[in-house]
Design an enzyme around this catalytic site. Structure first.
Site, short mmCIF file in Angstrom:
data_model
loop_
_atom_site.label_atom_id
_atom_site.label_comp_id
_atom_site.label_asym_id
_atom_site.label_seq_id
_atom_site.Cartn_x
_atom_site.Cartn_y
_atom_site.Cartn_z
N HIS A 293 0.73 2.78 5.53
CA HIS A 293 0.48 3.82 4.54
C HIS A 293 -0.38 4.92 5.15
O HIS A 293 -1.53 4.68 5.55
CB HIS A 293 -0.23 3.23 3.31
N SER B 267 -1.22 -1.83 5.53
CA SER B 267 -1.90 -0.75 4.81
C SER B 267 -3.36 -0.73 5.25
O SER B 267 -3.65 -0.54 6.42
CB SER B 267 -1.74 -0.96 3.30
N ASP C 126 2.58 -3.67 -2.11
CA ASP C 126 3.74 -3.14 -1.39
C ASP C 126 4.18 -4.15 -0.32
O ASP C 126 3.36 -4.78 0.34
CB ASP C 126 3.38 -1.81 -0.73
#
Length: 353
Positions: free
Chosen positions: A39, A12, A131
């Site tokens: 992401h 990310s 995540d």
């Protein structure tokens, strides 16, 4: 003998720089396919495919529905789609956001775990929030080899630190050491194939189609009193590796940490609205008090002064509650940072567990 020919990577914040370094050091003849979720916002175009292609010997492109995953190639999750793999071909999921993201890392790891965990490697690198930790845990439980970037080495430590706190990580490596580590791991023989948990089929299908039923959700978790932070629907509590996560039947999924943050934010917003309401009512009461004074109505003016005092007291109580929540949040973050610091106290660039 088959090797570990699927490398699933999640990252990310700070991920572009991490991927650039990793890809630039991997050989063109890398004997595995790289499936990458970073992401990305659907509101802006991304050039990550061309950036990675220029840097390394392996071509990179955004994955397309139904294409096979070939060795020596990099497949990127496109914005606003989950990247999934079924052992034969890639698919782009239309399911709801997970951990506030689509693409999300967890669905990729779960799909790989379900189809071919025994011949896969899962890698979790720099990023914020949580995540990837749930999916990486499942991938490891299904025979996959798991790798986490050393949080001390990561631009953003939270994502890899959360995976380490969940446990059962095979290797912890600095970014500089990761290309050599992966080059070694992909040449190792695949492990014995193990049966994936039944609930994985449902969760992967949810990420792919967005479809579910309350009956199916009852089969993978127990109903919770927590409402979904995204849609305010009912959630199910799922215990996994000693930790909790939550999912609603529309497909939204969250770690317990993210649910806690969402609930704290919701409470803070509600309290802020209440304070504003009391302040506005006190201001109206003040105008009515002044009006009563001008018209020579002392008893009415006294009543409004008492009302103002009550409203100010109630607003003050709520402001104190907001400050207490803020102090608790800071103490909680400090505790998590201290725990992560203990997890990060490792002497070498690569640690195998």
């Amino acid at each position: 003998m088959a090797n570990r020919d699927i490398v699933a990577i999640g990252t990310s914040a700070g991920g572009l720089d991490a991927l650039r370094l990793l890809v630039s050091e991997l050989p063109a003849e890398f004997p595995a396919a790289l499936l990458v979720v970073m992401h990305l916002s659907p509101r802006f175009p991304s050039m990550i495919d061309s950036i990675l292609t220029r840097l390394g010997g392996m071509p990179a492109h955004f994955a397309e529905e139904g294409e096979p995953a070939r060795r020596g190639r990099i497949y990127l999750a496109p914005p606003d789609r989950h990247l999934l793999y079924d052992g034969r071909s890639l698919s782009l999921g239309l399911g709801s956001r997970e951990n506030y993201s689509r693409p999300s890392i967890d669905p990729l790891f779960r799909s790989v775990a379900r189809c071919c965990g025994h011949r896969a490697i899962g890698v979790l690198m720099t990023g914020t929030m949580t995540d990837g930790s749930s999916g990486l845990h499942v991938l490891g439980a299904c025979g996959g080899t798991t790798v986490v970037q050393d949080p001390e080495d990561a631009a953003f430590a939270e994502m890899p630190a959360t995976a380490l706190q969940k446990g059962a990580v095979d290797h912890v490596a600095t970014l500089a050491a990761m290309p050599a580590l992966l080059s070694n791991l992909v040449r190792q023989p695949a492990g014995a194939k193990s049966e994936a948990p039944e609930y994985l089929e449902h969760e992967v299908e949810m990420a792919k189609t967005g479809r579910s039923t309350i009956g199916l959700m009852d089969g993978i978790g127990r109903r919770s009193f927590v409402t979904c932070p995204e849609c305010d629907g009912v959630t199910w509590e799922i215990e996994e590796g000693g930790t909790l996560r939550y999912r609603c039947h529309f497909g939204h999924a969250f770690s317990a940490d993210l649910v806690n943050i969402a609930l704290e934010d919701s409470i803070s917003r509600a309290l802020a609205v209440a304070v504003r309401s009391f302040d506005e009512r006190a201001e109206i009461a003040r105008e009515l008090e002044q009006q009563a004074e001008r018209k020579g109505r002392p008893s009415s003016a006294k009543m409004w002064r008492e009302r103002i005092a009550t409203l100010n007291l109630e607003a003050s109580i709520i402001r104190d509650a907001i400050r207490r929540i803020s102090r608790l949040k800071k103490a909680e973050l400090s505790s998590l940072e201290n725990e992560a610091a203990l997890q990060q106290n490792r002497p070498s660039a690569v640690v195998s567990r």
